[in-house]
Write a protein that holds these residues in place. Structure first.
Motif, PDB file in Angstrom:
ATOM      1  N   GLY A   1       5.146   8.980   8.877  1.00 47.03           N
ATOM      2  CA  GLY A   1       4.320   8.500   8.037  1.00 47.03           C
ATOM      3  C   GLY A   1       3.084   8.122   8.747  1.00 47.03           C
ATOM      4  N   ILE A   2       1.810   8.402   8.310  1.00 44.24           N
ATOM      5  CA  ILE A   2       0.828   7.577   8.118  1.00 44.24           C
ATOM      6  C   ILE A   2      -0.010   6.731   6.922  1.00 44.24           C
ATOM      7  CG2 ILE A   2      -1.457   8.245   9.266  1.00 44.24           C
ATOM      8  CD1 ILE A   2      -0.571  10.564  10.832  1.00 44.24           C
ATOM      9  N   MET A   3      -0.923   5.282   7.650  1.00 38.04           N
ATOM     10  CA  MET A   3      -1.465   4.645   6.718  1.00 38.04           C
ATOM     11  C   MET A   3      -2.836   4.136   6.761  1.00 38.04           C
ATOM     12  SD  MET A   3      -2.240   1.728   5.139  1.00 38.04           S
ATOM     13  CE  MET A   3      -1.476   0.190   6.150  1.00 38.04           C
TER      14      MET A   3
ATOM     15  N   SER B   1       0.952  -1.178   0.368  1.00 35.93           N
ATOM     16  CA  SER B   1      -0.345   0.050  -0.117  1.00 35.93           C
ATOM     17  C   SER B   1       1.120   1.315  -0.108  1.00 35.93           C
ATOM     18  CB  SER B   1      -1.113   0.189   1.383  1.00 35.93           C
ATOM     19  OG  SER B   1      -2.069  -0.556   1.513  1.00 35.93           O
ATOM     20  N   MET B   2       2.352   1.014   0.653  1.00 33.63           N
ATOM     21  CA  MET B   2       2.965   2.569   0.254  1.00 33.63           C
ATOM     22  C   MET B   2       3.577   2.541  -0.760  1.00 33.63           C
ATOM     23  SD  MET B   2       4.083   2.497   4.378  1.00 33.63           S
ATOM     24  CE  MET B   2       3.365   1.984   6.154  1.00 33.63           C
ATOM     25  N   GLU B   3       4.389   0.831  -1.242  1.00 35.71           N
ATOM     26  CA  GLU B   3       5.142   1.691  -2.087  1.00 35.71           C
ATOM     27  C   GLU B   3       4.759   0.521  -3.400  1.00 35.71           C
ATOM     28  OE1 GLU B   3       6.008   2.120  -5.371  1.00 35.71           O
ATOM     29  OE2 GLU B   3       7.714   4.082  -4.241  1.00 35.71           O
TER      30      GLU B   3
ATOM     31  N   LEU C   1      -4.657   4.261   1.969  1.00 36.98           N
ATOM     32  CA  LEU C   1      -4.421   5.809   1.934  1.00 36.98           C
ATOM     33  C   LEU C   1      -3.132   5.694   2.387  1.00 36.98           C
ATOM     34  CD1 LEU C   1      -4.740   9.181   1.754  1.00 36.98           C
ATOM     35  CD2 LEU C   1      -5.703   9.564   2.940  1.00 36.98           C
ATOM     36  N   ASN C   2      -1.740   6.413   1.985  1.00 37.41           N
ATOM     37  CA  ASN C   2      -0.584   6.600   2.209  1.00 37.41           C
ATOM     38  C   ASN C   2       0.040   7.842   2.221  1.00 37.41           C
ATOM     39  OD1 ASN C   2       2.064   5.721   3.993  1.00 37.41           O
ATOM     40  ND2 ASN C   2       2.839   6.251   1.801  1.00 37.41           N
ATOM     41  N   LEU C   3       0.243   8.500   3.844  1.00 40.29           N
ATOM     42  CA  LEU C   3       0.570   9.990   3.435  1.00 40.29           C
ATOM     43  C   LEU C   3       2.883   9.371   3.954  1.00 40.29           C
ATOM     44  CD1 LEU C   3      -1.855  11.775   5.851  1.00 40.29           C
ATOM     45  CD2 LEU C   3      -1.933  11.004   3.024  1.00 40.29           C
TER      46      LEU C   3
ATOM     47  N   ILE D   1       5.319  12.959   0.474  1.00 37.13           N
ATOM     48  CA  ILE D   1       4.268  12.348  -0.678  1.00 37.13           C
ATOM     49  C   ILE D   1       3.006  11.268  -0.295  1.00 37.13           C
ATOM     50  CG2 ILE D   1       3.921  10.647  -2.843  1.00 37.13           C
ATOM     51  CD1 ILE D   1       6.593  11.247  -3.032  1.00 37.13           C
ATOM     52  N   ALA D   2       2.028  11.571  -0.422  1.00 38.49           N
ATOM     53  CA  ALA D   2       0.870  11.302  -0.129  1.00 38.49           C
ATOM     54  C   ALA D   2       0.443  10.161  -1.879  1.00 38.49           C
ATOM     55  CB  ALA D   2      -0.530  11.900  -0.420  1.00 38.49           C
ATOM     56  N   ASN D   3       0.293   8.089  -1.389  1.00 40.78           N
ATOM     57  CA  ASN D   3      -0.990   8.146  -2.275  1.00 40.78           C
ATOM     58  C   ASN D   3      -1.597   6.972  -1.792  1.00 40.78           C
ATOM     59  OD1 ASN D   3       1.628   6.280  -0.306  1.00 40.78           O
ATOM     60  ND2 ASN D   3       0.302   5.006  -2.259  1.00 40.78           N
ATOM     61  N   GLY D   4      -2.852   6.414  -2.854  1.00 44.56           N
ATOM     62  CA  GLY D   4      -3.647   6.249  -2.625  1.00 44.56           C
ATOM     63  C   GLY D   4      -4.488   5.569  -3.207  1.00 44.56           C
TER      64      GLY D   4
END
Length: 743
Positions: A683-685, A156-158, A697-699, A734-737
């Motif tokens: 970070g927060i996931m 989920s993070m990468e 969602l990962n910050l 970087i945020a990803n989701g």
């Protein structure tokens, strides 16, 4: 000579603990009549059957039990009437206990047992890197695993590669080697990436010219488990495993088909699409991984140069399985094509004149394996893999490229003789590089090479008693360029009590030299000269010792503590030669040893739906000072003495999870002797289940820690820049989701 090197290891083989908790015996039922019981075993959250799960009647004499079939059904017969307890177990799941009273009202209706994954206990995790198919609790060698939901969390993070999966494991550092192209290598216990062997399903695939991109070109979506051995591990896989090895274990076909899809997007302009399919019947099976990744050029620090290069990559990996009685055969292909371009943003986006690094690579790998189980239970194995890696690099006024071809062939066997599990075999490894004619500098010498290495190995894992197990291994390699090497290795496991165990390992290793090292990669091989005849192979001695504690505090809090210490002594390390002509890089053997020693602490606490992971690594890594008299030493560059790891996770399997992470990296010494400040990355996931979908969602790096906050990375004029060594994140927050779908 060998005896002198082995003596330097010392007699550091200690005792052990982590005994398996025995299953308590229950009262035996009375009554002459017997009955049948059918149990269906499934995963609590996915609802999929768990073939191979075992069901036994607690306290029965003789033991009454059965194994679940492909539908998850297990049928027990001959069970006496009255109150009974069924104990259901399966690898990687918490043991379930079900109370029943016989006879049942409907004897034909199966009893439904839903099992919960057990992420805390490692006792039942079977490790393939040691080839004995033993669980972690039974192996004298210290093996760490990343499996199950931990892999799922890192995906989920990468989702595009395995860098984050490894970089956030204590004692492992993914070192970025290019400021604008983001190339990276893996370091264990402070040693350069060339001393860590990267395997996939036990095949050595990555290294040499292909090593700089290996971590970036392995998508994690098909991984079932990652096995990590820190310290000497050369017996089974060759001398490259001086610092350790990482074995990437892929998923295999199961009776229940898997169809998973992942979609991910990032605030930095990244887009990832991946799919994994698998299925089987009694005779045939298959797996298929497909992945496409795109990254737009991203400048996170505002210096007009890329922190993440423009990247387009496609990976396709089909594999087929044949099951014929006692024989299993599988064969597969894996292909990756990638274009990567980093440098001046205006050059990449608008086509302006200026500085850019362009890399195009193609990787094609074939693998095949045959396993034959004999009537005695012994297993014979044949393995083959071949790989071709073609890469070209272009800089303004300069180009470099070439083709690396490697192969690995092995015939081996696993034999059980009483308390001994013996692995023995022969292997042949080839590695060749053919430089293209495009290199801009007319050095007059190409970087071509071709190596062949024949090896023989044997390893005996011996259960001396219930408290003591030892593992003795010996490998002999004949290298066609650098001669013969004898590599002994020994490990011991002592189970002090059911909660405490000790392990110790010592062994030798070697590394055949090439010019494809981190300093060469960082300069895109510009001005790199071939090795001369005076260069010798690198050799090492290493020792690791660790103690492991597992217990329950107050009846509720699970605690797992591992404390390790290690020492590696590396002779004849390849280092850039001092006094070389301006702009050229030639390697020579160091005048003194590289010595790394340190401590590694891993603590896991669990309470209901909460898990807390704490880690600390102390590292003292030194090398001989160039051209210094006596034993003058200096700190190894880019190796922080202190690192901490903190992760807090709340998780309910049927609903979702939230994770908070904080990592501290202490000051480092740069190659010029300058000291860097320490820094934090946090970070927060979060992930939530909605029907068949899981939204995530990962910050990442929410403090926006960047190296340019402390000093510039790009130095000099934009048209002809130089770049600082990378010692901190360069891309910032970087945020990803995205979404994961089970179809």
């Amino acid at each position: 000579m060998i005896s002198q090197r082995w003596a330097r290891l010392g007699s550091v083989f200690a005792a052990f603990v982590v005994a398996l908790l025995p299953i308590a015996a229950a009262a035996q039922a009375s009554g002459a009549s017997t009955h049948s019981v059918t149990v269906r075993v499934t995963d609590e959250h996915e609802g999929t059957p768990l073939p191979g799960a075992t069901v036994v009647v607690e306290g029965s004499t003789p033991l009454i039990g059965a194994t679940a079939d492909a539908s998850g059904l297990a049928r027990l017969t001959g069970v006496g009437a009255g109150a009974r307890t069924l104990v259901v177990s399966f690898v990687g799941y918490e043991t379930a206990r079900v109370a029943v009273t016989l006879p049942l009202a409907d004897p034909e209706a199966p009893i439904e047992v839903e099992m919960e994954e057990d992420e805390e206990s490692l006792d039942n995790v079977v490790v393939g890197a040691t080839r004995t198919s033993r669980t972690i609790a039974q192996i004298p060698t210290r093996v760490e695993t990343i499996a199950g939901e931990e892999i799922d969390e890192k995906i989920s993070m990468e989702p595009s590669n395995i860098t984050m999966l490894l970089n956030e494991s204590p004692g492992i550092v993914v070192q970025q080697t290019s400021a604008v192209s983001a190339n990276a290598s893996i370091r264990i216990q402070g040693l350069d990436g060339r001393y860590t062997q990267l395997l996939k399903d036990g095949f050595p695939l990555y290294g040499g010219f292909s090593g700089g991109l290996s971590l970036l070109q392995v998508p994690p979506l098909d991984l079932r488990q990652v096995e990590i051995i820190k310290g000497p591990a050369s017996t089974l896989y060759g001398g490259d495993a001086i610092a350790g090895l990482v074995n990437l274990v892929t998923k295999t076909p199961e009776a229940a088909p898997e169809r998973s899809l992942l979609l991910n997007a990032t605030s930095a302009g990244g887009l990832d699409v991946g799919a994994f399919l698998s299925g089987r019947n009694e005779d045939l099976g298959y797996t298929l991984l497909a992945s496409a990744n795109r990254q737009r050029p991203y400048d996170g620090d505002g210096d007009a140069f890329t922190n993440l290069p423009r990247t387009q990559r496609v990976t396709l990996a089909p594999r087929g399985y044949v099951y014929s009685g006692a024989t299993t055969i599988w064969a597969g292909l894996s292909g990756t094509a990638e274009e990567r371009e980093g440098g001046d943003i205006a050059v990449i986006e608008d086509g302006a004149a200026g500085y850019a690094e362009r890399s195009t690579s193609y990787r094609l790998t074939s693998q095949a394996r045959l396993d034959r189980t004999l009537a005695s239970g012994d297993v014979l194995t044949l393995k083959y893999s071949g790989s071709a890696f073609d890469r070209s690099i272009e800089l303004p006024g300069y180009a470099f490229g070439g083709l690396q071809t490697t192969s690995y062939s092995e015939a081996s066997g696993l034999f059980g003789w009483g308390a001994h599990d013996v692995v023995a075999g022969l292997d042949l490894r080839t590695d060749a590089f053919d430089e293209s004619d495009a290199r801009g500098l007319a050095l007059g010498e190409r970087l071509d090479y071709g190596y062949r290495v024949a090896g023989a190995f044997v390893q005996d894992t011996w259960d001396v008693s219930e408290q003591l197990a030892v593992e003795l291994g010996l490998r002999g390699d004949l290298h066609d360029e650098y001669g013969a090497f004898v590599l002994p290795r020994a490990s011991a496991l002592v189970r002090v009590s059911p909660q405490v165990s000790l392990r110790a390992t010592g062994g030798l290793g070697y590394k055949a030299p090439t010019v494809f090292l981190e300093p060469s990669e960082s300069r895109a091989f510009q001005g790199v000269l071939p090795l001369d005849e005076t260069v010798e192979a690198e050799t090492s001695e290493g020792v690791t010792v660790d103690v492991n504690l597992q217990t329950v505090l107050g009846g509720r809090v699970t605690l797992s503590l591992n404390q390790a210490a290690y020492l590696t002594h590396l002779d004849d390390a390849l280092v850039p030669a001092s006094g070389a002509e301006d702009g050229l890089l030639r390697y020579q053997n160091a005048s003194g040893p590289v010595v790394t020693r340190g401590l590694e602490t891993n603590l896991r606490l669990g309470l209901d739906d909460f898990k807390l992971f704490l880690g600390y690594v102390y590292l003292d890594a030194t090398e001989a000072t160039p051209e210094a008299s006596g034993d003058t030493r200096q700190s190894l560059a880019l190796t922080p003495a202190h690192k901490t790891y903190s992760v807090l996770v709340w998780e309910q399997h049927a609903r979702g999870r939230i994770g908070l992470e904080a990592y501290y990296t202490g000051p480092q010494t740069l190659p010029d002797g300058e000291r860097t400040p320490g820094y934090w990355v946090t970070g927060i996931m979060g992930e939530w289940r909605v029907g068949p979908a899981r939204l995530f969602l990962n910050l990442e790096n929410i403090l926006d820690t960047q190296q340019t906050n402390y000093s510039p990375v790009v130095i000099g004029p934009r048209a002809t820049p130089t770049f600082a060594d990378v010692w901190a994140p360069t891309d910032g927050f970087i945020a990803n989701g995205g979404v994961k779908l089970a179809l």
